[in-house]
Write a protein that holds these residues in place. Structure first.
Motif, PDB file in Angstrom:
ATOM      1  N   ASP A 158       0.840  -1.204   0.000  1.00  6.50           N
ATOM      2  CA  ASP A 158       0.000   0.000   0.000  1.00  6.50           C
ATOM      3  C   ASP A 158       0.880   1.261   0.000  1.00  6.50           C
ATOM      4  OD1 ASP A 158      -2.972   0.921   0.523  1.00  6.50           O
ATOM      5  OD2 ASP A 158      -1.694   2.147   1.811  1.00  6.50           O
ATOM      6  N   LEU A 166      -7.755  -6.117  -2.264  1.00  5.92           N
ATOM      7  CA  LEU A 166      -7.599  -6.864  -1.019  1.00  5.92           C
ATOM      8  C   LEU A 166      -8.970  -7.383  -0.610  1.00  5.92           C
ATOM      9  CD1 LEU A 166      -5.885  -7.735   1.425  1.00  5.92           C
ATOM     10  CD2 LEU A 166      -6.210  -5.462   2.399  1.00  5.92           C
ATOM     11  N   LYS A 167      -9.027  -8.717  -0.403  1.00  5.11           N
ATOM     12  CA  LYS A 167     -10.300  -9.318  -0.004  1.00  5.11           C
ATOM     13  C   LYS A 167     -10.030 -10.230   1.195  1.00  5.11           C
ATOM     14  CE  LYS A 167     -13.965 -12.356  -1.659  1.00  5.11           C
ATOM     15  NZ  LYS A 167     -14.407 -13.219  -2.765  1.00  5.11           N
ATOM     16  N   ALA A 219      -7.261  -5.109   8.374  1.00  8.48           N
ATOM     17  CA  ALA A 219      -6.769  -5.103   6.984  1.00  8.48           C
ATOM     18  C   ALA A 219      -6.997  -3.734   6.343  1.00  8.48           C
ATOM     19  CB  ALA A 219      -7.473  -6.200   6.185  1.00  8.48           C
ATOM     20  N   CYS A 220      -8.150  -3.129   6.626  1.00  6.71           N
ATOM     21  CA  CYS A 220      -8.445  -1.795   6.061  1.00  6.71           C
ATOM     22  C   CYS A 220      -7.450  -0.757   6.578  1.00  6.71           C
ATOM     23  CB  CYS A 220      -9.866  -1.361   6.432  1.00  6.71           C
ATOM     24  SG  CYS A 220     -11.130  -2.444   5.765  1.00  6.71           S
ATOM     25  N   VAL A 231     -11.456  -2.188   0.549  1.00  5.71           N
ATOM     26  CA  VAL A 231     -11.182  -3.577   0.939  1.00  5.71           C
ATOM     27  C   VAL A 231     -12.515  -4.322   0.955  1.00  5.71           C
ATOM     28  CG1 VAL A 231     -10.285  -5.102   2.751  1.00  5.71           C
ATOM     29  CG2 VAL A 231      -9.174  -2.899   2.305  1.00  5.71           C
TER      30      VAL A 231
END
Ligand SMILES: NC(=O)c1ccc[n+]([C@@H]2O[C@H](COP(=O)([O-])OP(=O)(O)OC[C@H]3O[C@@H](n4cnc5c(N)ncnc54)[C@H](O)[C@@H]3O)[C@@H](O)[C@H]2O)c1
Length: 304
Positions: A158, A166-167, A219-220, A231
């Motif tokens: 990032d 991104l999942k 993750a976000c 995300v």
């Protein structure tokens, strides 16, 4: 020569001498929330905090009765607004997302803050206020990675502008969910069957599953370029998984020279969990490692 002091050398100030005898100052930690995670962290701080240069300074819980007989009275904080008087270096929230929303700014005005319920940050106003408070006060907003695998790698991609997708997919037994609104209804309607509860931006999912998708929120925060809107989260209930939580992370980067093959990394983590547990077993030591990493990194947001 009395006291072994070399002739001509000035006497050490008393404060400095005392500090040398006591060793380096310990980082004082306040724990907000005394549920499963809070009790675990309090116990570890009491058992081995000094070995890591840490000292338990206070414990707060919404229901103060729960602290009686478990936490010495001197360490109980009756009111969160009294936090500045305890002079702590780090506040760790392990209670509910509303704590970061309502008190995060206050914590960051005087200490580093580890937000154990980062789904709170899906509210844009809360995220902005806490980011600004960290910058203003020079204290760090820490986000524990929870069950997120590869957080630093995601962050690095990032940072370089290379993260394109991104999942995060989380699969748990239906008993492990604490859902709100439409998701609760969907789970009830599909009881006993594997069902896709949600697929879409993590921002809209957090208020519907605030206790179940903290890893997606982490993750976000690791990927601010995509953030809560970029995300994607996927939540699946599977009765065939009575004692595991599965977390899959799919990362997409730039395509190759010919544009046909994209960079991808996929990880799958199986976290043992007691039947019906919201929190997987590996999350407890993960939180302790996160707490140990909160050493003060200035006015930034940092995955820990
Ligand atoms: N970051 C992660 O990966 C991760 C993993 C597990 C849990 N969590 C979060 O950490 C928090 C604590 O988890 P836990 O397993 O210890 O939960 P728990 O239910 O065992 O304990 C929660 C504690 O917070 C208190 N509480 C509940 N609602 C509250 C409210 N509205 N205001 C103030 N206090 C409240 C309860 O009294 C209890 O003492 C939860 O928000 C959970 O979602 C995050």
């Amino acid at each position: 020569m009395r006291g072994g002091r070399a002739a001509g050398k000035p006497a050490r100030p008393r404060g400095e001498l005392a500090r040398m005898c006591e060793g380096p100052a310990r980082r004082k930690v306040g724990i907000v929330g005394f549920g499963q995670l809070g009790q675990y962290l309090v116990r570890r701080l009491q058992d081995e905090g000094s070995r890591h240069g840490l000292e338990l300074a206070f414990v707060w819980n919404r229901d103060v009765q729960k602290l009686q007989g478990q936490v010495p009275a001197s360490l109980q904080l009756p009111d969160l607004c009294g936090f500045p008087e305890r002079g702590v270096d780090l506040v760790v929230e392990v209670a509910h997302p509303c704590i970061a929303r309502d008190h995060g700014e206050l914590f960051l005005s005087g200490a580093d803050f580890m937000v154990g319920s980062p789904t709170a940050l899906a509210d844009q106003a809360t995220e902005t206020r806490l980011r600004e408070a960290a910058q203003r006060g020079g204290h760090t907003l820490y986000v524990p990675r929870g069950a997120l695998w590869g957080g630093e790698d995601i962050q690095r991609m990032d940072d370089r502008g290379m993260l394109q997708g991104l999942k995060v997919t989380m699969i748990k037994h239906p008993d492990s969910f604490r859902l709100e609104g439409a998701l609760r209804e969907r789970l009830r309607a599909a009881w006993g069957r594997r069902v896709l509860l949600y697929e879409g931006p993590v921002r809209d999912l957090c208020p519907l599953a605030p206790n179940n998708v903290n890893t997606m929120a982490a993750a976000c925060m690791a990927a601010p370029g995509l953030g809560f809107d970029g995300v994607r989260g996927c939540l699946i209930a599977d009765p065939g998984l009575p004692d595991w939580h599965v977390v899959e992370v799919e990362v997409t980067g730039p395509a190759g020279e010919h544009g046909d093959q994209a960079f991808t990394v996929t990880s799958s983590r199986r976290n043992p969990a007691s039947p019906g547990a919201v929190t997987g077993a590996a999350t407890f030591p993960s939180f302790w490692s996160s707490l140990l990493a909160c050493q003060g990194h200035g006015g930034h947001v940092r995955l820990c």
